[in-house]
Scaffold this active site. Structure first.
Site, PDB file in Angstrom:
ATOM      1  N   ASP A 213      -4.558  77.988 -53.002  1.00  0.00           N
ATOM      2  CA  ASP A 213      -5.765  78.287 -52.242  1.00  0.00           C
ATOM      3  C   ASP A 213      -6.699  77.066 -52.228  1.00  0.00           C
ATOM      4  OD1 ASP A 213      -7.234  80.609 -51.018  1.00  0.00           O
ATOM      5  OD2 ASP A 213      -8.729  80.074 -52.537  1.00  0.00           O
ATOM      6  N   GLU A 281      -3.357  74.869 -49.180  1.00  0.00           N
ATOM      7  CA  GLU A 281      -4.224  75.192 -48.039  1.00  0.00           C
ATOM      8  C   GLU A 281      -5.326  74.137 -47.927  1.00  0.00           C
ATOM      9  OE1 GLU A 281      -7.136  78.827 -46.530  1.00  0.00           O
ATOM     10  OE2 GLU A 281      -7.134  78.193 -48.611  1.00  0.00           O
TER      11      GLU A 281
HETATM   12  C1  BGC Z   1      -8.419  82.440 -48.781  1.00  0.00           C
HETATM   13  C2  BGC Z   1      -9.495  83.424 -48.473  1.00  0.00           C
HETATM   14  C3  BGC Z   1     -10.485  83.401 -49.610  1.00  0.00           C
HETATM   15  C4  BGC Z   1     -10.984  81.975 -49.899  1.00  0.00           C
HETATM   16  C5  BGC Z   1     -11.651  81.875 -51.212  1.00  0.00           C
HETATM   17  C6  BGC Z   1      -9.201  81.159 -48.724  1.00  0.00           C
HETATM   18  O1  BGC Z   1      -8.942  80.186 -47.989  1.00  0.00           O
HETATM   19  O2  BGC Z   1      -7.347  82.444 -47.893  1.00  0.00           O
HETATM   20  O3  BGC Z   1      -8.991  84.707 -48.254  1.00  0.00           O
HETATM   21  O4  BGC Z   1     -11.574  84.195 -49.304  1.00  0.00           O
HETATM   22  O5  BGC Z   1      -9.920  81.062 -49.917  1.00  0.00           O
HETATM   23  O6  BGC Z   1     -10.731  81.989 -52.259  1.00  0.00           O
END
Ligand code: BGC
Ligand code: MG
Length: 551
Positions: A213, A281
């Site tokens: 994440d 990500e």
């Molecule tokens: C996740 C989200 C989340 C955020 C904070 C993101 O990019 O995909 O669902 O709210 O990170 O953890």
């Protein structure tokens, strides 16, 4: 926290390149399958549905967080990284997920949220107690300015300042998301070590990889410098909706700091002996692809990065996709992207792009022909549209804060529909599910889709099978893309074949000249168009894939 060593089935037998070109099916566990009758999906529910997932032909699943959590951000706020939230089951249920997935030839990626924890995490509970406890420096604490305001101008994606006042420490702490998601301090070596231990724990338990994440948020500028404002014309809304002033800054100090690379390198070293793969990500409005290139360069950082380019905005044109892919070629020469059209954070793409059935199918085939790996989000294979969720039913704090201009992320998170006849579409036996099952989705349940040979689920299987059958699509090279009459044209080449791929992204007929060569039509289930004497008549939203052998 102790790292337990378990006997895992086959931790070292993975092909180190298994992730290249992989098709990954994303599961949002709260909404997949409830096995306990509490209206919330769980790990045992995933076990039950793994044969179905395997039948789609995917390589792996990515399961959104199922760790212990107060669920303020539905699991993206973790209070124990090494346990399963009771709502989802227990560790033994996770072991069953791994075992069942592996028995079906499906790999398992879990979603590690390392940038921040929940404010209920024992680390934060201790950290906030005083200025001199063992974990005092584990989060990002800073004094107020002399006028009492926050230390700088950083904003939370979920609204307001990124700083929250703590009356106990008489200091502010940093949170890029909810106030209940304090940011870990990656400048503190002990934090990095503790997080690497989390990785080791799950690798020993048999996971095949991680979805990481918000990896570019890990480290912040230690000097806490203000982000510069962006000129109005430079604002875009790729990772946050247009109504969010988060888009008004150039995020050069609160994220994407150079020190991130040191941690990513350590994490990769931990994963290396397991041949596990990571998809990080990367959320950045301006420099997303540049960061993707940086983080996936060489073989000691991330394997792949998850890009936002096809996750937001208007329906992509051929030119847009060409521009994105050209840009990737330029800034990620030896890098690797992972593409997605939908996920648990954005409006489902058939709604977002207002797609006809033909267009949905064409985009799926296109995704399977793009260089990179691909993520499919649960329910996408049924062609589900974004669900309408009434304000009273909203769960997502992001949506509640920005309603009604931005309705949040509940519309893509409503439960999966398995059968039409059963209560809650076969998702749960509860009287009330955590988000209502969309009545609009019921007619597209898995059972009905399977029974209807014309439904989109069969197209997903064909398109995935096409990719799986051609090494050129999984790991081959990709020519520069060209655009002709609104059609996107490129070739992919592997060791023994070349594939000509053409996609009509318009509502008009197009007439394309196919380059000379002994091209054969393959897989008529996916591609119906047949060239006549070198001319290809491509109808609106039609794809064409041709093959020639390289000998
Ligand atoms: C996740 C989200 C989340 C955020 C904070 C993101 O990019 O995909 O669902 O709210 O990170 O953890
Ligand atoms: Mg349940």
């Amino acid at each position: 926290m102790t790292v337990q060593t378990l006997h895992t089935a086959q931790p070292f037998s993975r092909d180190p390149d298994w992730w290249r070109g992989a098709v990954i099916y994303q599961i949002y566990p709260r909404s997949y399958q409830d096995s306990t009758g509490d209206g919330i999906g769980d790990l045992a529910g995933i076990v039950k549905r793994l044969p179905y997932i395997a039948s789609l032909g995917v390589d792996a699943i990515w399961i959104s967080p199922f760790f212990t959590s107060p669920m303020k951000d539905f699991g993206y706020d973790v209070s124990d990284y090494c346990d399963v939230d009771p709502m989802f089951g227990q560790l033994s249920d996770f072991d069953a997920v791994i075992e069942t997935a592996h028995a079906h030839g499906v790999k398992v990626m879990i979603d590690l949220v390392l940038s921040h924890t929940s404010d209920q995490h024992p680390w934060f509970v201790e950290s906030r107690k005083s200025h001199d406890n063992d974990k005092a420096n584990w989060y990002v604490w800073a004094d107020a300015k002399p006028d009492g305001t926050p230390p700088n101008n950083w904003l939370s994606i979920f609204g307001g300042s990124a700083w929250q006042w703590d009356a106990g420490r008489m200091q502010y702490f940093l949170h890029n998301f909810l106030t209940s998601q304090p940011d870990l301090n990656f400048h503190e070596p002990q934090v990095q070590e503790a997080l690497l231990d989390v990785g080791r724990f799950w690798l020993e338990r048999g996971v095949d990889g991680f979805r990481l994440d918000t990896i570019n948020f890990y480290t912040h500028d230690a000097e806490l410098r203000d982000n510069p404002a962006l000129p109005v014309e430079a604002r875009s809304a790729k990772t946050a909706p247009a109504v969010n002033p988060y888009n008004w800054q150039q995020h050069i100090y609160d994220k994407s700091r150079p020190e991130n690379l040191n941690f990513l390198r350590k994490l990769r070293a931990v994963m290396q002996p397991y041949n596990a793969a990571a998809v990080g990500e990367v959320g950045d409005e301006q420099l997303g692809l540049e960061i993707l290139g940086q983080y996936t360069a060489g073989d000691d950082l991330m394997h792949m990065c998850y890009a936002f380019e096809l996750l937001s905005g208007d329906k992509p044109t051929a030119q847009y996709i060409k521009d994105v892919m050209d840009h990737v070629d330029e800034v990620a020469t030896d890098g690797w992207a992972c593409w997605a059209f939908s996920n648990h954070d954005v409006m489902r793409h058939p709604t977002r792009w207002n797609l006809t059935d033909d267009a949905q199918r064409m985009f799926t085939t296109l995704m399977m022909c793009l260089k990179g790996s691909a993520c499919i989000y649960q329910g996408e294979e049924l062609g589900l549209q974004e669900a309408d969720v009434a304000f009273e039913d909203l769960q997502d704090p992001y949506g509640i804060a920005f309603w009604p201009e931005f309705k949040g992320r509940d519309g893509c998170r409503t439960p999966m529909v398995w059968e039409n006849s059963n209560q809650n579409g076969g998702f749960s036996e509860a009287d009330k599910t955590w988000l209502p099952v969309s009545t609009d989705h019921l007619g597209q349940s898995v059972a009905q889709s399977e029974a209807d040979s014309g439904s989109i689920i069969h197209h997903y299987r064909h398109a995935i099978a096409l990719r799986q059958a051609h090494e050129a699509l999984k790991t081959g090279t990709c020519s520069p893309m060209s655009v002709d009459q609104g059609c996107l044209v490129f070739t992919r080449a592997g060791s023994d074949e070349e594939l000509y791929c053409a996609f009509n992204l318009t509502d008009e007929n197009a007439k394309l000249e196919v380059p000379r060569g002994n091209w054969q039509v393959i897989d008529s289930a996916v591609s119906h168009a047949v060239p006549q004497g070198g001319t290809l008549n491509l109808g609106p939203w039609q794809p064409c894939i041709l093959q020639r052998k390289l000998t």
